[in-house]
Design a protein around this motif. Structure first.
Motif, mmCIF file in Angstrom:
data_model
loop_
_atom_site.group_PDB
_atom_site.id
_atom_site.type_symbol
_atom_site.label_atom_id
_atom_site.label_comp_id
_atom_site.label_asym_id
_atom_site.label_seq_id
_atom_site.Cartn_x
_atom_site.Cartn_y
_atom_site.Cartn_z
ATOM 1 N N UNK A 121 0.819 -1.212 0.000
ATOM 2 C CA UNK A 121 0.000 0.000 0.000
ATOM 3 C C UNK A 121 0.855 1.266 0.000
ATOM 4 N N UNK A 122 2.110 1.123 0.380
ATOM 5 C CA UNK A 122 3.043 2.244 0.411
ATOM 6 C C UNK A 122 4.070 2.115 -0.715
ATOM 7 N N UNK A 123 3.745 1.240 -1.680
ATOM 8 C CA UNK A 123 4.610 0.964 -2.828
ATOM 9 C C UNK A 123 5.964 0.405 -2.382
ATOM 10 N N UNK A 124 5.954 -0.317 -1.261
ATOM 11 C CA UNK A 124 7.155 -0.995 -0.771
ATOM 12 C C UNK A 124 7.061 -2.461 -1.177
ATOM 13 N N UNK A 125 8.028 -2.938 -1.903
ATOM 14 C CA UNK A 125 8.019 -4.307 -2.413
ATOM 15 C C UNK A 125 8.758 -5.204 -1.428
ATOM 16 N N UNK A 126 8.099 -5.507 -0.311
ATOM 17 C CA UNK A 126 8.721 -6.331 0.727
ATOM 18 C C UNK A 126 8.753 -7.787 0.262
ATOM 19 N N UNK A 127 9.945 -8.379 0.231
ATOM 20 C CA UNK A 127 10.099 -9.778 -0.175
ATOM 21 C C UNK A 127 10.270 -10.639 1.083
ATOM 22 N N UNK A 128 9.585 -11.759 1.136
ATOM 23 C CA UNK A 128 9.707 -12.667 2.268
ATOM 24 C C UNK A 128 9.374 -14.078 1.806
ATOM 25 N N UNK A 129 9.980 -15.063 2.475
ATOM 26 C CA UNK A 129 9.763 -16.465 2.141
ATOM 27 C C UNK A 129 9.000 -17.210 3.222
ATOM 28 N N UNK A 130 8.950 -16.640 4.416
ATOM 29 C CA UNK A 130 8.264 -17.299 5.528
ATOM 30 C C UNK A 130 7.392 -16.298 6.266
ATOM 31 N N UNK A 131 6.402 -16.818 6.985
ATOM 32 C CA UNK A 131 5.573 -15.953 7.817
ATOM 33 C C UNK A 131 6.412 -15.280 8.898
ATOM 34 N N UNK A 132 7.429 -15.975 9.374
ATOM 35 C CA UNK A 132 8.292 -15.398 10.403
ATOM 36 C C UNK A 132 8.980 -14.143 9.893
ATOM 37 N N UNK A 153 4.272 -18.750 1.739
ATOM 38 C CA UNK A 153 4.833 -18.872 3.080
ATOM 39 C C UNK A 153 3.865 -19.587 4.020
ATOM 40 N N UNK A 154 2.563 -19.413 3.776
ATOM 41 C CA UNK A 154 1.556 -20.042 4.613
ATOM 42 C C UNK A 154 1.343 -21.493 4.208
ATOM 43 N N UNK A 176 -6.766 -21.446 13.880
ATOM 44 C CA UNK A 176 -5.829 -21.447 15.019
ATOM 45 C C UNK A 176 -4.432 -21.804 14.553
ATOM 46 N N UNK A 177 -3.393 -21.370 15.253
ATOM 47 C CA UNK A 177 -2.021 -21.701 14.852
ATOM 48 C C UNK A 177 -1.796 -23.206 14.923
ATOM 49 N N UNK A 178 -0.940 -23.717 14.030
ATOM 50 C CA UNK A 178 -0.655 -25.139 14.008
ATOM 51 C C UNK A 178 -1.476 -25.885 12.983
ATOM 52 N N UNK A 179 -2.460 -25.230 12.355
ATOM 53 C CA UNK A 179 -3.298 -25.881 11.360
ATOM 54 C C UNK A 179 -2.534 -25.997 10.041
ATOM 55 N N UNK A 180 -2.492 -27.191 9.472
ATOM 56 C CA UNK A 180 -1.779 -27.410 8.222
ATOM 57 C C UNK A 180 -2.603 -26.888 7.056
ATOM 58 N N UNK A 181 -2.006 -26.055 6.226
ATOM 59 C CA UNK A 181 -2.691 -25.455 5.086
ATOM 60 C C UNK A 181 -2.292 -26.192 3.810
ATOM 61 N N UNK A 182 -3.270 -26.496 2.980
ATOM 62 C CA UNK A 182 -2.993 -27.227 1.743
ATOM 63 C C UNK A 182 -2.160 -26.370 0.785
ATOM 64 N N UNK A 209 3.614 -23.607 2.617
ATOM 65 C CA UNK A 209 4.772 -24.501 2.508
ATOM 66 C C UNK A 209 5.311 -24.966 3.855
ATOM 67 N N UNK A 210 4.821 -24.402 4.937
ATOM 68 C CA UNK A 210 5.307 -24.844 6.248
ATOM 69 C C UNK A 210 4.191 -24.749 7.272
ATOM 70 N N UNK A 211 4.219 -25.646 8.214
ATOM 71 C CA UNK A 211 3.216 -25.653 9.273
ATOM 72 C C UNK A 211 3.590 -24.611 10.325
ATOM 73 N N UNK A 212 2.657 -23.742 10.641
ATOM 74 C CA UNK A 212 2.945 -22.705 11.631
ATOM 75 C C UNK A 212 3.081 -23.340 13.013
ATOM 76 N N UNK A 213 4.068 -22.889 13.753
ATOM 77 C CA UNK A 213 4.317 -23.451 15.080
ATOM 78 C C UNK A 213 3.116 -23.244 15.993
ATOM 79 N N UNK A 214 2.868 -24.241 16.830
ATOM 80 C CA UNK A 214 1.800 -24.085 17.817
ATOM 81 C C UNK A 214 2.197 -22.989 18.802
#
Length: 289
Positions: free
Chosen positions: A129-140, A271-272, A195-201, A274-279
């Motif tokens: 929204x601020x024209x910032x191209x933030x790159x990330x590979x994980x939710x963390x 990012x959501x 809830x956290x820990x739910x595996x996403x397809x 490809x990995x299971x979010x920690x409980x």
């Protein structure tokens, strides 16, 4: 300055006039209109940011905020730019709400108004929204950026967090990072969020791109369902952005802004998915709505 702002508002909102104390969202504006208005005000020589336009909702307030005579702004970290104050609330502990998948925070306007006598509400809006191209590979990685923004306003806990839909998923990760750093999260509100820990397809980049595209153009998913897109993601982003722009009247963003927004959506889905979010274990209260 007031006249310039009023003229641009009227042009982009297609209204005859705007009063000095009319609020932008009350007279027909939305988040995409706001971005277009800010870009036009800059073209007309006014030094204004999206954050200023969100926090100063009337012509009178915005003009005062960007007037040449205003005091120089205190330097702000890049991440802190994503944080927008949504009300004038009281109370010592603010509530931080995280944007859903579409990246906007206007969905929290009613909540912020209802909590005006309870606490200050800050919204975390997606960087594109601020024209910032933030790159990330994980939710963390994404949540780490948002933690920086939150701690710019509130240096230490206890923290109060909330998020709707995908915003709830990000809020969980923010809470986990804060707890890992020895801070306390006394409240975590999840609105229609898993809830956290739910595996996403996991899905393909094409599906992630189509999901992201429908937030820019609700009809685009059907229109490009059978379109053959390039295998390379960046080429696909450019192709879909071009199709949205060709869809007359559907996009109020430039091609570059669309590509940045679409890339953010794809990165979030990846990012959501490809990995299971920690409980998550919190000492405070977690409420599911």
């Amino acid at each position: 300055v007031q006249q310039t702002i009023a003229t641009v508002w009227c042009e982009y909102l297609k209204i005859a006039e705007a009063g000095l104390d009319d609020e932008f969202f009350d007279i027909g504006g939305d988040s995409l209109d706001l971005m277009s208005v800010v870009a036009e005000l800059k073209r007309r020589g006014l030094e204004v940011t999206v954050r200023q336009a969100l926090e100063n909702k009337t012509i009178r307030e915005l003009a005062a905020a960007i007037a040449p005579a205003a005091a120089p702004a205190t330097p702000v970290s890049l991440a802190a730019e994503y944080l927008v104050r949504l009300n004038d609330g009281a109370g010592s502990t603010p509530l931080f709400v995280v944007h859903p998948f579409g990246g906007k925070i206007d969905c929290y306007a009613g909540l912020a108004a209802g909590l005006n006598d309870v606490c200050t509400v800050y919204g975390l809006q997606a960087p594109f929204n601020f024209n910032h191209d933030l790159r990330f590979d994980t939710l963390e990685q994404l949540a780490t950026t948002y933690v920086e923004a939150i701690r710019y306003v509130q240096a230490e806990g206890p923290y109060h967090l909330a998020g709707w839909s995908a915003g709830g998923t990000i809020a969980c990760e923010i809470a986990r990072l804060l707890e890992e750093r020895g801070e306390s999260v006394d409240y975590l509100g999840l609105f229609d969020a898993p809830p956290p820990g739910l595996l996403v397809e996991t899905q393909s980049d094409r599906e992630y791109l189509l999901t992201s595209a429908r937030y820019a153009d609700a009809a685009i998913r059907t229109k490009i369902a059978d379109v053959v897109l390039p295998d390379e993601l960046e080429a696909s982003l450019k192709a879909v952005a071009g199709l949205i722009i060709e869809d007359e009247g559907q996009s109020r963003l430039t091609r570059g802004e669309l590509e940045t927004a679409l890339r953010f959506g794809v990165n979030f889905c990846r990012s959501h998915g490809t990995s299971r979010q920690a409980r998550l274990t919190l000492r405070g209260t977690t409420t599911l709505y």
